[in-house]
Motif scaffolding. Structure first.
Motif, short mmCIF file in Angstrom:
data_model
loop_
_atom_site.label_atom_id
_atom_site.label_comp_id
_atom_site.label_asym_id
_atom_site.label_seq_id
_atom_site.Cartn_x
_atom_site.Cartn_y
_atom_site.Cartn_z
N LEU A 210 8.81 -37.68 16.79
CA LEU A 210 10.01 -37.66 15.96
C LEU A 210 10.67 -39.04 15.97
O LEU A 210 10.21 -39.95 16.65
N ARG A 211 11.73 -39.20 15.19
CA ARG A 211 12.50 -40.45 15.25
C ARG A 211 12.99 -40.65 16.68
O ARG A 211 13.56 -39.75 17.31
N GLY A 212 12.76 -41.84 17.22
CA GLY A 212 13.18 -42.15 18.57
C GLY A 212 12.18 -41.79 19.64
O GLY A 212 12.38 -42.13 20.82
N PHE B 247 10.55 -45.17 14.21
CA PHE B 247 11.74 -45.20 13.36
C PHE B 247 11.93 -43.87 12.64
O PHE B 247 13.05 -43.43 12.42
N LEU B 248 10.81 -43.25 12.25
CA LEU B 248 10.83 -41.99 11.50
C LEU B 248 9.74 -41.07 12.04
O LEU B 248 8.78 -41.54 12.66
N PRO B 249 9.86 -39.76 11.81
CA PRO B 249 8.82 -38.84 12.29
C PRO B 249 7.44 -39.18 11.74
O PRO B 249 7.30 -39.61 10.61
N ARG B 250 6.42 -39.00 12.57
CA ARG B 250 5.03 -39.24 12.17
C ARG B 250 4.16 -38.21 12.88
O ARG B 250 3.53 -38.49 13.88
N MET B 251 4.16 -36.98 12.32
CA MET B 251 3.52 -35.85 13.00
C MET B 251 2.00 -35.99 13.12
O MET B 251 1.39 -35.34 13.97
N THR C 191 -0.03 -40.29 23.70
CA THR C 191 0.75 -39.66 24.77
C THR C 191 2.24 -39.96 24.61
O THR C 191 2.67 -41.10 24.82
N VAL C 192 3.00 -38.93 24.28
CA VAL C 192 4.46 -39.04 24.25
C VAL C 192 4.96 -39.00 25.69
O VAL C 192 4.58 -38.12 26.46
#
Length: 240
Positions: free
Chosen positions: A132-134, A155-159, A166-167
């Motif tokens: 998600l953003r952030g 900057f913006l969501p990138r699903m 790895t988040v």
């Protein structure tokens, strides 16, 4: 009594139908248990804030970015970030790849996207946390197990990155300083991590990023006409 057929007292045994029903019920319970074990465990969207798990990035764009680390979903990656941060590796490194509407990538000691720390690469810890953003996630090469020191902030969501990178954290404060990172691959004027620290270590924001407070207005400023400079005083008439 028929010869060769065992005798049962009334109500003392189970019929074949009852046995089949019991077996079917047990089989269904086993299937449900297996499904529950194999179902992906969805992590909580957020956790209580713990200073030991907050990564502070003081950026040259003007201030501190606070990132909540998630050892519950990526323990080895969080441990690596903490280790390299306390070694001072991130201090002075630039964001070398910044794409509008996508992400800002940094953490490379070589500054060109090909470098990393002297520690071995990490095995992937792909998880259910969405990009998600952030979101803060580890950059890697083609191999899934090639993350090392580089990371990126979205900057913006990138699903479409979900379960491929790895988040390990997410920005909880200071996203405006991420948005201000200059664009480019590489940027002409790259933003720099002035200081990286773990919040429990208690390092203050570097003085270079702490703007002094504006001076208090003087009486002349308060009495000045709106929208312009105060009118010039007319010279006193000369005495005859």
């Amino acid at each position: 009594m028929t010869a060769g057929v065992p005798a049962h007292a009334q109500g003392g045994g189970k019929t074949d139908e009852a046995k089949e029903a019991e077996s079917a019920a047990k089989a269904e319970d086993n299937v449900k248990a297996l499904r529950a074990e194999s179902a992906p465990k969805i992590p909580p969207a957020s956790l209580p804030l713990n200073p030991e798990d907050i990564w502070d990035l003081d950026l040259s764009t003007g201030g501190r970015v606070r990132i909540q680390l998630r050892p519950d979903i990526a323990p080895n990656h969080v441990a690596r970030i903490k280790e390299l941060t306390r070694q001072g590796l991130y201090n002075g490194l630039k964001f070398h790849r910044v794409i509008a509407g996508f992400m800002a990538q940094g953490g490379d000691p070589k500054g060109d996207g090909t470098g990393g720390s002297t520690l071995p690469d990490l095995k992937q810890e792909f998880n259910m946390m969405p990009h998600l953003r952030g979101t803060v996630s580890m950059a890697r090469a083609q191999s899934e197990d090639s993350a090392n020191s580089q990371f990126f902030i979205l900057f913006l969501p990138r699903m479409q990155l979900d379960k491929k990178y790895t988040v390990f954290g997410r920005v909880i404060e200071g996203m405006q300083y991420v948005d201000a990172i200059p664009l480019g691959e590489p940027p002409a004027n790259p933003a720099v991590i002035v200081q990286a620290s773990i919040e429990s270590d208690g390092k203050p924001v570097p003085a270079v990023l702490t703007a002094p407070p504006p001076p208090a207005p003087s009486v002349a400023d308060l009495n000045a006409p709106l929208g312009g400079k105060p009118a010039a005083k007319k010279p006193a008439p000369k005495k005859k």
